[in-house]
Design an enzyme around this catalytic site. Structure first.
Site, mmCIF file in Angstrom:
data_model
loop_
_atom_site.group_PDB
_atom_site.id
_atom_site.type_symbol
_atom_site.label_atom_id
_atom_site.label_comp_id
_atom_site.label_asym_id
_atom_site.label_seq_id
_atom_site.Cartn_x
_atom_site.Cartn_y
_atom_site.Cartn_z
ATOM 1 N N CYS A 96 45.448 -69.775 -28.347
ATOM 2 C CA CYS A 96 46.483 -69.310 -29.282
ATOM 3 C C CYS A 96 46.971 -67.951 -28.787
ATOM 4 O O CYS A 96 46.770 -67.608 -27.613
ATOM 5 C CB CYS A 96 45.968 -69.275 -30.717
ATOM 6 S SG CYS A 96 44.568 -68.155 -31.005
ATOM 7 N N ASP A 119 50.809 -69.834 -37.144
ATOM 8 C CA ASP A 119 50.000 -68.613 -37.076
ATOM 9 C C ASP A 119 49.729 -68.112 -38.496
ATOM 10 O O ASP A 119 50.669 -67.752 -39.209
ATOM 11 C CB ASP A 119 50.807 -67.584 -36.276
ATOM 12 C CG ASP A 119 50.043 -66.305 -36.041
ATOM 13 O OD1 ASP A 119 48.977 -66.135 -36.657
ATOM 14 O OD2 ASP A 119 50.525 -65.496 -35.241
ATOM 15 N N CYS A 137 42.275 -66.054 -34.683
ATOM 16 C CA CYS A 137 42.476 -66.877 -35.887
ATOM 17 C C CYS A 137 42.348 -68.375 -35.590
ATOM 18 O O CYS A 137 41.402 -69.020 -36.021
ATOM 19 C CB CYS A 137 43.840 -66.600 -36.520
ATOM 20 S SG CYS A 137 44.021 -64.925 -37.162
ATOM 21 N N ARG A 138 43.305 -68.948 -34.855
ATOM 22 C CA ARG A 138 43.375 -70.406 -34.717
ATOM 23 C C ARG A 138 42.449 -70.962 -33.634
ATOM 24 O O ARG A 138 41.672 -71.893 -33.897
ATOM 25 C CB ARG A 138 44.824 -70.831 -34.424
ATOM 26 C CG ARG A 138 45.762 -70.583 -35.563
ATOM 27 C CD ARG A 138 47.218 -70.674 -35.125
ATOM 28 N NE ARG A 138 47.582 -69.562 -34.242
ATOM 29 C CZ ARG A 138 48.725 -69.429 -33.602
ATOM 30 N NH1 ARG A 138 49.646 -70.375 -33.729
ATOM 31 N NH2 ARG A 138 48.964 -68.380 -32.851
ATOM 32 N N SER A 139 42.541 -70.437 -32.406
ATOM 33 C CA SER A 139 41.753 -71.063 -31.330
ATOM 34 C C SER A 139 40.248 -70.890 -31.511
ATOM 35 O O SER A 139 39.493 -71.802 -31.124
ATOM 36 C CB SER A 139 42.225 -70.621 -29.942
ATOM 37 O OG SER A 139 42.134 -69.237 -29.763
ATOM 38 N N ASN A 194 43.623 -65.146 -30.070
ATOM 39 C CA ASN A 194 42.230 -65.644 -29.945
ATOM 40 C C ASN A 194 41.324 -65.054 -31.023
ATOM 41 O O ASN A 194 40.138 -64.815 -30.788
ATOM 42 C CB ASN A 194 41.663 -65.391 -28.544
ATOM 43 C CG ASN A 194 40.365 -66.137 -28.229
ATOM 44 O OD1 ASN A 194 39.535 -65.668 -27.472
ATOM 45 N ND2 ASN A 194 40.164 -67.300 -28.815
HETATM 46 P P1 4NP Z 1 45.974 -66.198 -33.529
HETATM 47 O O1 4NP Z 1 46.646 -65.229 -34.621
HETATM 48 O O2 4NP Z 1 46.981 -66.314 -32.401
HETATM 49 O O3 4NP Z 1 45.791 -67.491 -34.249
HETATM 50 O O4 4NP Z 1 44.684 -65.543 -33.107
HETATM 51 C C1 4NP Z 1 47.102 -63.944 -34.342
HETATM 52 C C2 4NP Z 1 46.227 -62.887 -34.354
HETATM 53 C C3 4NP Z 1 46.685 -61.603 -34.109
HETATM 54 C C4 4NP Z 1 48.016 -61.397 -33.852
HETATM 55 C C5 4NP Z 1 48.895 -62.449 -33.837
HETATM 56 C C6 4NP Z 1 48.436 -63.737 -34.074
HETATM 57 N N1 4NP Z 1 48.499 -60.085 -33.609
HETATM 58 O O5 4NP Z 1 49.728 -59.916 -33.471
HETATM 59 O O6 4NP Z 1 47.708 -59.131 -33.548
#
Ligand code: 4NP
Length: 164
Positions: A18, A135, A23-25, A21
């Site tokens: 994602c 996201d 939240c989702r992955s 790294n």
């Molecule tokens: P992820 O979510 O891609 O599912 O881990 C996010 C976590 C942090 C951020 C964006 C998306 N960020 O902009 O910090």
């Protein structure tokens, strides 16, 4: 092989990706590993996750991802965020993006000649919607429940596909 067999001896090599790294992955990694160790030889599993962005390198998963995983009997708090590397495209047979932007970024990062297969996780979702795992970072906790359900359905179907 039928669902009743104790385990399969197929090599399974999957990297979930994602943006951050956190939240989702990490959820996809935790859910997929939890499902896979029930059905496949653990010594033949290579399962990991990474982000296309580097802001959270070294951080544990977001507390909201940890919470929804824990509610479903899965522990992900030991994971540490890392960034996708060029070596990932030779180390993993399959690299699974959470959304279309992640997939596009992976296509740009892919070294020429790499044989890794790239896909989106919801390519396996029986209810694929728009094909993206959205996201949940800037939303509330219910977003994490919805994302968990998509990831769980998709990981079950992905595992069935790899073991078929
Ligand atoms: P992820 O979510 O891609 O599912 O881990 C996010 C976590 C942090 C951020 C964006 C998306 N960020 O902009 O910090």
């Amino acid at each position: 092989m039928s669902r009743d067999d104790p385990f399969d001896t197929t090599d399974i090599s999957v990297l979930f990706v994602c943006l951050g790294n956190i939240c989702r992955s990490p959820l996809a990694e935790g859910v997929f590993r939890h499902l896979a160790i029930e059905r496949a030889d653990p010594t033949r599993l290579s399962i990991d996750s990474a982000g296309t962005g580097g802001w959270h390198v070294g951080h544990p998963p977001d507390p909201r991802s940890q919470a929804v995983a824990r509610q479903n009997g899965i522990s992900i708090e030991q994971q540490q965020a890392r960034r996708v590397s060029p070596e990932d495209f030779s180390r993993f047979d399959l690299i699974v993006a959470m959304d279309g932007t992640n997939l596009h970024d992976l296509e740009q990062l892919r070294p020429s000649g790499s044989s890794a297969r790239l896909a989106r996780l919801r390519d396996w979702d029986p209810e694929p919607g728009d094909g993206d795992v959205p996201d949940p970072y800037y939303g509330g906790p219910d977003g994490f429940d919805r994302v968990y359900a998509m990831i769980d359905r998709s990981c079950q179907a992905l595992l069935n596909d790899l073991l078929a």
